[in-house]
Motif scaffolding. Structure first.
Motif, PDB file in Angstrom:
ATOM      1  N   ARG A  89       0.591  -1.362  -0.472  1.00  0.00           N
ATOM      2  CA  ARG A  89       0.225   0.175   0.552  1.00  0.00           C
ATOM      3  C   ARG A  89       0.827   1.080  -0.415  1.00  0.00           C
ATOM      4  NH1 ARG A  89      -5.312   0.122  -0.501  1.00  0.00           N
ATOM      5  NH2 ARG A  89      -6.059  -2.061   0.333  1.00  0.00           N
ATOM      6  N   THR A  90       1.742   0.988   0.846  1.00  0.00           N
ATOM      7  CA  THR A  90       2.637   2.461   0.577  1.00  0.00           C
ATOM      8  C   THR A  90       4.146   1.741   0.526  1.00  0.00           C
ATOM      9  OG1 THR A  90       2.694   1.842   3.083  1.00  0.00           O
ATOM     10  CG2 THR A  90       1.071   3.860   2.295  1.00  0.00           C
ATOM     11  N   ASP A  91       5.041   3.063   0.159  1.00  0.00           N
ATOM     12  CA  ASP A  91       6.437   3.306   0.291  1.00  0.00           C
ATOM     13  C   ASP A  91       6.641   1.235  -1.112  1.00  0.00           C
ATOM     14  OD1 ASP A  91       6.795   4.438   1.740  1.00  0.00           O
ATOM     15  OD2 ASP A  91       6.651   3.219   3.356  1.00  0.00           O
ATOM     16  N   PHE A  92       6.364   2.215  -1.966  1.00  0.00           N
ATOM     17  CA  PHE A  92       6.870   0.588  -3.498  1.00  0.00           C
ATOM     18  C   PHE A  92       8.033   0.505  -3.701  1.00  0.00           C
ATOM     19  CE2 PHE A  92       2.141   3.274  -3.422  1.00  0.00           C
ATOM     20  CZ  PHE A  92       1.610   1.259  -3.783  1.00  0.00           C
ATOM     21  N   GLY A 121       6.810  11.669  -2.142  1.00  0.00           N
ATOM     22  CA  GLY A 121       6.365  10.800  -2.666  1.00  0.00           C
ATOM     23  C   GLY A 121       4.945  10.159  -3.183  1.00  0.00           C
ATOM     24  N   ASN A 122       3.860   9.489  -2.280  1.00  0.00           N
ATOM     25  CA  ASN A 122       3.452   8.918  -3.725  1.00  0.00           C
ATOM     26  C   ASN A 122       2.490  10.705  -4.326  1.00  0.00           C
ATOM     27  OD1 ASN A 122       4.050   6.646  -4.101  1.00  0.00           O
ATOM     28  ND2 ASN A 122       2.224   6.016  -1.316  1.00  0.00           N
ATOM     29  N   ASP A 123       2.874  11.402  -4.457  1.00  0.00           N
ATOM     30  CA  ASP A 123       1.832  12.068  -4.455  1.00  0.00           C
ATOM     31  C   ASP A 123       2.208  13.125  -6.125  1.00  0.00           C
ATOM     32  OD1 ASP A 123      -0.690  11.729  -3.652  1.00  0.00           O
ATOM     33  OD2 ASP A 123       0.202  12.579  -1.280  1.00  0.00           O
ATOM     34  N   PHE A 124       1.703  13.480  -6.276  1.00  0.00           N
ATOM     35  CA  PHE A 124       1.907  14.343  -7.633  1.00  0.00           C
ATOM     36  C   PHE A 124       1.333  16.154  -7.439  1.00  0.00           C
ATOM     37  CE2 PHE A 124       1.573  16.859 -11.684  1.00  0.00           C
ATOM     38  CZ  PHE A 124       3.154  16.396 -12.067  1.00  0.00           C
ATOM     39  N   MET A 134      -3.055   3.895 -21.200  1.00  0.00           N
ATOM     40  CA  MET A 134      -3.786   4.776 -20.184  1.00  0.00           C
ATOM     41  C   MET A 134      -2.427   5.282 -19.686  1.00  0.00           C
ATOM     42  SD  MET A 134      -5.607   0.940 -18.877  1.00  0.00           S
ATOM     43  CE  MET A 134      -5.660   1.536 -17.240  1.00  0.00           C
ATOM     44  N   PHE A 135      -0.698   5.045 -19.830  1.00  0.00           N
ATOM     45  CA  PHE A 135      -0.058   5.315 -20.033  1.00  0.00           C
ATOM     46  C   PHE A 135       0.008   6.714 -20.096  1.00  0.00           C
ATOM     47  CE2 PHE A 135       3.715   7.479 -21.254  1.00  0.00           C
ATOM     48  CZ  PHE A 135       4.984   7.298 -20.259  1.00  0.00           C
ATOM     49  N   ALA A 172       0.290   2.550 -10.886  1.00  0.00           N
ATOM     50  CA  ALA A 172      -0.425   3.871 -10.850  1.00  0.00           C
ATOM     51  C   ALA A 172      -0.815   4.771 -11.042  1.00  0.00           C
ATOM     52  CB  ALA A 172       0.062   3.752 -13.051  1.00  0.00           C
ATOM     53  N   ARG A 179       6.673  15.740  -6.985  1.00  0.00           N
ATOM     54  CA  ARG A 179       6.055  14.424  -6.199  1.00  0.00           C
ATOM     55  C   ARG A 179       6.916  14.030  -5.150  1.00  0.00           C
ATOM     56  NH1 ARG A 179       4.732  11.590 -10.125  1.00  0.00           N
ATOM     57  NH2 ARG A 179       5.221  11.637 -12.404  1.00  0.00           N
ATOM     58  N   LYS A 183      -1.935   4.500  -6.815  1.00  0.00           N
ATOM     59  CA  LYS A 183      -1.420   4.213  -5.719  1.00  0.00           C
ATOM     60  C   LYS A 183      -0.394   5.314  -6.035  1.00  0.00           C
ATOM     61  CE  LYS A 183      -3.615   1.703  -3.235  1.00  0.00           C
ATOM     62  NZ  LYS A 183      -5.439   1.947  -3.780  1.00  0.00           N
ATOM     63  N   THR A 184       0.213   5.938  -6.832  1.00  0.00           N
ATOM     64  CA  THR A 184       1.770   6.705  -7.346  1.00  0.00           C
ATOM     65  C   THR A 184       1.650   7.756  -8.088  1.00  0.00           C
ATOM     66  OG1 THR A 184       2.785   5.280  -8.836  1.00  0.00           O
ATOM     67  CG2 THR A 184       3.189   4.380  -6.521  1.00  0.00           C
ATOM     68  N   PHE A 185       0.338   7.737  -8.352  1.00  0.00           N
ATOM     69  CA  PHE A 185       0.242   8.801  -9.438  1.00  0.00           C
ATOM     70  C   PHE A 185       1.651   9.019 -10.478  1.00  0.00           C
ATOM     71  CE2 PHE A 185      -2.286  10.325  -6.961  1.00  0.00           C
ATOM     72  CZ  PHE A 185      -3.811   9.957  -7.196  1.00  0.00           C
ATOM     73  N   ASN A 186       1.974   7.627 -10.678  1.00  0.00           N
ATOM     74  CA  ASN A 186       3.243   8.003 -11.608  1.00  0.00           C
ATOM     75  C   ASN A 186       3.632   7.041 -12.538  1.00  0.00           C
ATOM     76  OD1 ASN A 186       6.317   8.580 -12.552  1.00  0.00           O
ATOM     77  ND2 ASN A 186       6.820   7.659 -10.684  1.00  0.00           N
ATOM     78  N   PRO A 187       2.554   7.018 -13.847  1.00  0.00           N
ATOM     79  CA  PRO A 187       3.053   6.384 -14.239  1.00  0.00           C
ATOM     80  C   PRO A 187       4.202   5.909 -15.347  1.00  0.00           C
ATOM     81  CG  PRO A 187       2.436   8.337 -15.595  1.00  0.00           C
ATOM     82  CD  PRO A 187       2.565   8.603 -14.079  1.00  0.00           C
ATOM     83  N   PHE A 188       5.155   6.852 -14.901  1.00  0.00           N
ATOM     84  CA  PHE A 188       6.705   6.071 -15.441  1.00  0.00           C
ATOM     85  C   PHE A 188       7.163   5.276 -15.840  1.00  0.00           C
ATOM     86  CE2 PHE A 188       5.243  10.699 -16.287  1.00  0.00           C
ATOM     87  CZ  PHE A 188       5.639  10.894 -17.762  1.00  0.00           C
ATOM     88  N   ILE A 219      -2.666   9.885 -18.317  1.00  0.00           N
ATOM     89  CA  ILE A 219      -1.566  10.389 -17.122  1.00  0.00           C
ATOM     90  C   ILE A 219      -0.910  11.238 -17.216  1.00  0.00           C
ATOM     91  CG2 ILE A 219      -1.480   9.851 -14.563  1.00  0.00           C
ATOM     92  CD1 ILE A 219      -1.959   6.959 -15.001  1.00  0.00           C
ATOM     93  N   ALA A 220       0.181  10.641 -18.068  1.00  0.00           N
ATOM     94  CA  ALA A 220       1.405  11.328 -18.586  1.00  0.00           C
ATOM     95  C   ALA A 220       0.946  12.836 -19.441  1.00  0.00           C
ATOM     96  CB  ALA A 220       1.986  10.521 -19.742  1.00  0.00           C
ATOM     97  N   GLN A 256       0.321  15.144 -16.438  1.00  0.00           N
ATOM     98  CA  GLN A 256       1.075  15.883 -15.447  1.00  0.00           C
ATOM     99  C   GLN A 256       2.600  16.779 -16.393  1.00  0.00           C
ATOM    100  OE1 GLN A 256       2.984  12.184 -13.648  1.00  0.00           O
ATOM    101  NE2 GLN A 256       1.312  11.607 -12.215  1.00  0.00           N
ATOM    102  N   SER A 262      -1.511  -1.059 -13.659  1.00  0.00           N
ATOM    103  CA  SER A 262      -2.965   0.334 -13.443  1.00  0.00           C
ATOM    104  C   SER A 262      -2.526   1.026 -12.098  1.00  0.00           C
ATOM    105  CB  SER A 262      -3.923   0.292 -14.157  1.00  0.00           C
ATOM    106  OG  SER A 262      -4.976  -0.617 -13.160  1.00  0.00           O
TER     107      SER A 262
END
Lengths: 268, 294
Positions: A24-27, B115-118, B86-87, A213, B113, A215-220, B90-91, B94, A210
Motif C-alpha cells: 500500500r505504501t513505499d512501493f 512520495g506518492n503524490d504529484f 492508460m499511460f 499507477a 513529486r 497508487k503512486t500517480f506515477n505512470p512512468f 496520465i502522462a 502531468q 494500473s
C-alpha cells in the motif's frame, strides 16, 4: 524487506498464493516488477489456451468459409464477420453480462461469469475468427500445381487434405498467424477492464500496472515495466513461431523460405 | 418526453417502452453515439497528419530526424495499445500541469513529486479546480483525442512510409530528369501517387480505429460503454419511475450491432473509394478494371 522475500510473497499473488494484501505504501521497484510479472501469468494463460484451442476452430472455419454448400459457408462467414467486425472490448462486456443472465437459468454457467473461463471463451472465439480469415486467405492461394500433383498421385479427400492442402495452408499462413498470436497476447490485457471482475485482486499484468499507477500517480515506472515484459513475451512468441516456421518450410530451397515479417499490434 | 409519460406504472408495455427509451439519461446515451462519431471525425485527420509527419521524418536524410520518426513508429507499435492509452492520459495530464506549473508559479519551493503524490500549485491545475463541469469534460475529451491521434499516427506513419516507398522508382527518376529538386519531387510526384498504395492499409486502420473507440471509456469519457453500463444496471422502484432488472446484456447487444453495422457501411464505402482510386493506375487492380470494361 529484501527482494527475494518480495518475490516469495508476491510471485504467485495473481493466482492467490502468498501475501494477501497488496503493498500500500513505499512501493519498491522490486515489488512492481514482481507483481506485474506475476500478473503476466494470466496473460500467458489466456493467450496460450485461446491460441491452441482457436487454432482448430480456425481451421474448421476457414474450410467452412471456402466450402460450397451455403449451410456451411454462411454460418462460418457470419461467425467471422461478427467477431472481426466488432470491438473485442464490447464482446467481453456482452459475454460477461450474457453469462451473468445465464447464471439464473442453470448453475452450469456459474464458472463462465468469472474471468478464467468466460474471458477465455471470448478470446477463443475471437482469435478463431481472426485466424480463420488468415487461413482462408492462405487456402485460396495454395498453388494449383500442388493440388494437381496430389490428384495425379491418386490422393483425394482426407489424405489429400492432411498431406498436401493443410501443410501448404499452414506454411503460407504462418507469417500472418504469427502476427495474430502476438496480437492476441496483447489483447489479453483487456480482460480485467471489461466487466470480468478480478476477484481478491487476482489480476493480470495491466491490472497491477494500473494499480501502481493509480497508487503512486506515477505512470512512468509501472507501464514501462509492463512494456518490458510484453517485449520479452513478443520475442518469445516470435522465437517459437520462427522454429515452427522453419519446420514447415524445411523442404524448400533456402532462398525460397519465407521469413516472418513482424507487423504486430493493432487494436481489435 | 411524451405527454402520456406522467405515470409510468399505469402504461401498457409498448407505451412504457417508448417513455423509458426517451428519459433524459437515454438522451445522454444517444448523445454519446454522437461523441463517438465526433471523436472519429476529429481523430482520423489528426492521426493522418501525425502519420504523414512521422513518415516524412522517417524518410528524411537528416539522421536525427529520421531516427525520431522511426523511433516513434517502433515504440508505439511494440506495446499493447491499451497500456499506451492508460499511460498517455496520465502522462499528458502531468506533463501539461508540470509545464504550466513552471510558468505560473516560478517561486514554488516544494518538490513536485512528494512520495506518492504529484503536487503542483493550485493555479497550475489543468483545468482549474474552479472551472465549470463542461470544461473538465471537454478537456478529458481532447486528451482522449490526442492520445488516439498519437497511437494511430504511428500506425498511419508506418502505412504511409511503405506507400511512399511503393511509388514506382521510374516516376521519381523522371522527375529528377526534369530537374525537380527533392522537395518538388516529394510534393508533386510521391505524395499524389502514394494514396493508392496507402489506401488498403489506411482502410484497415480505419476499421481498427472504429473498433478502438470503446477504449474511450477507459480514458474517463462518458461514452456509450459508460452509459450502457449505467442504464442497463438493475433499477429499483425507489430511485426511478422505470424499474427493471439487469438489462446490461441487451444494451451491449445494441452496441455490438451498432459497431457491426458501422463496420459494414465503412467496408462498402471504402471499396468504392478504392475502385475510384485504382481507375487508370498501373497496378493489378487497375489492369483488372480495364479488362472488366473491355
Amino acid at each position: 524487506m529484501s527482494c527475494v522475500q518480495t518475490i516469495m510473497d508476491y510471485g504467485l499473488r495473481s493466482l492467490g498464493y502468498g501475501e494477501r494484501l497488496l503493498p500500500r505504501t513505499d512501493f519498491t521497484l522490486c515489488q512492481q516488477f514482481t507483481l506485474i510479472g506475476s500478473g503476466l501469468i494470466w496473460n500467458i494463460y489466456f493467450g496460450a489456451l485461446a491460441l491452441i484451442a482457436g487454432f482448430f476452430l480456425a481451421t474448421a472455419l476457414a474450410l467452412g468459409k471456402g466450402a460450397r454448400p451455403a449451410w456451411i459457408r454462411k454460418p462460418s462467414e457470419w461467425f467471422i464477420f461478427v467477431f472481426r467486425g466488432s470491438p473485442l472490448f464490447i464482446q467481453f462486456f456482452f459475454a460477461y453480462f450474457l453469462f451473468l443472465s445465464l447464471k439464473g437459468v442453470s448453475p452450469v454457467f456459474d464458472p463462465f461469469s468469472s474471468a478464467w473461463l468466460g474471458a477465455l471463451v471470448v478470446l477463443f472465439f475471437n482469435t478463431a475468427a481472426y485466424s480463420a480469415e488468415i487461413f482462408h486467405g492462405a487456402l485460396k492461394s495454395i498453388p494449383r500445381g500442388d493440388v494437381e500433383a496430389a490428384d495425379a498421385y491418386g490422393m483425394s479427400g482426407w489424405p489429400r487434405f492432411r498431406r498436401i492442402i493443410w501443410p501448404t495452408m499452414l506454411r503460407l499462413a504462418w507469417p500472418g498467424y504469427t502476427n495474430e498470436a502476438i496480437f492476441l497476447f496483447h489483447a489479453t490485457t483487456l480482460v480485467f477492464f471489461s466487466g470480468f471482475p478480478a476477484q481478491q485482486q487476482k489480476g493480470d499484468a495491466l491490472y497491477y500496472a494500473s494499480y501502481f499507477a493509480d497508487k503512486t500517480f506515477n505512470p512512468f515506472i509501472p507501464y514501462p515495466i509492463l512494456a518490458f515484459y510484453f517485449v520479452l513475451l513478443t520475442l518469445a512468441i516470435t522465437g517459437i513461431f520462427g522454429l515452427i516456421n522453419r519446420r514447415l518450410n524445411r523442404h524448400l530451397p533456402a532462398e525460397q523460405r519465407r521469413k516472418i515479417r513482424l507487423r504486430p499490434n493493432l487494436i481489435r | 418526453m411524451f405527454s402520456f409519460c406522467t405515470d409510468p406504472d399505469t402504461l401498457s408495455d409498448l407505451a412504457w417502452m417508448a417513455c423509458y427509451l426517451t428519459t433524459g439519461k437515454h438522451l445522454n446515451f444517444y448523445y454519446a453515439f454522437g461523441t463517438v462519431l465526433v471523436l472519429l471525425a476529429i481523430t482520423a485527420p489528426t492521426a493522418l497528419a501525425f502519420g504523414f509527419a512521422g513518415a516524412s521524418a522517417a524518410r528524411s536524410r537528416v539522421l536525427p530526424l529520421s531516427l525520431l520518426g522511426k523511433g516513434y513508429i517502433a515504440i508505439v507499435r511494440g506495446v499493447p495499445d491499451i497500456a499506451f492509452f492508460m499511460f498517455f492520459v496520465i502522462a499528458l495530464d502531468q506533463g501539461l500541469e508540470f509545464l504550466k506549473h513552471q510558468w505560473v508559479c516560478p517561486d514554488w519551493d516544494q518538490p513536485i513529486r512528494q512520495g506518492n503524490d504529484f503536487l503542483v500549485c493550485q493555479a497550475a491545475k489543468v483545468p482549474l479546480g474552479t472551472s465549470p463541469q463542461w470544461m473538465h469534460k471537454t478537456y478529458s475529451f481532447f486528451v482522449a483525442v490526442f492520445t488516439f491521434a498519437i497511437v494511430f499516427g504511428a500506425f498511419a506513419a508506418n502505412v504511409l512510409y511503405g506507400a511512399m516507398r511503393a511509388v514506382p522508382r521510374a516516376q521519381l527518376e523522371t522527375a529528377e530528369a526534369y530537374g525537380m529538386t527533392h522537395r518538388q519531387t516529394f510534393w508533386r510526384i510521391t505524395v499524389p501517387q502514394m494514396w493508392v498504395y496507402a489506401l488498403p492499409g489506411l482502410s484497415n486502420l480505419w476499421m481498427v480505429l472504429i473498433k478502438s473507440t470503446p477504449l474511450l471509456f477507459l480514458l474517463g469519457v462518458e461514452d456509450i460503454v459508460y452509459w450502457a453500463r449505467e442504464l442497463g444496471g438493475t433499477k429499483t422502484p425507489r430511485f426511478t419511475d422505470y424499474p427493471h432488472g439487469d438489462w446490461r446484456m441487451w444494451y451491449f447487444l445494441v452496441l455490438l450491432v451498432f459497431y457491426l453495422a458501422f463496420t459494414r457501411v465503412s467496408e462498402v464505402v471504402l471499396d468504392r473509394v478504392m475502385a475510384r482510386l485504382t481507375l487508370g493506375q498501373a497496378t493489378t487492380g487497375g489492369d483488372a478494371q480495364r479488362k472488366a470494361e473491355a
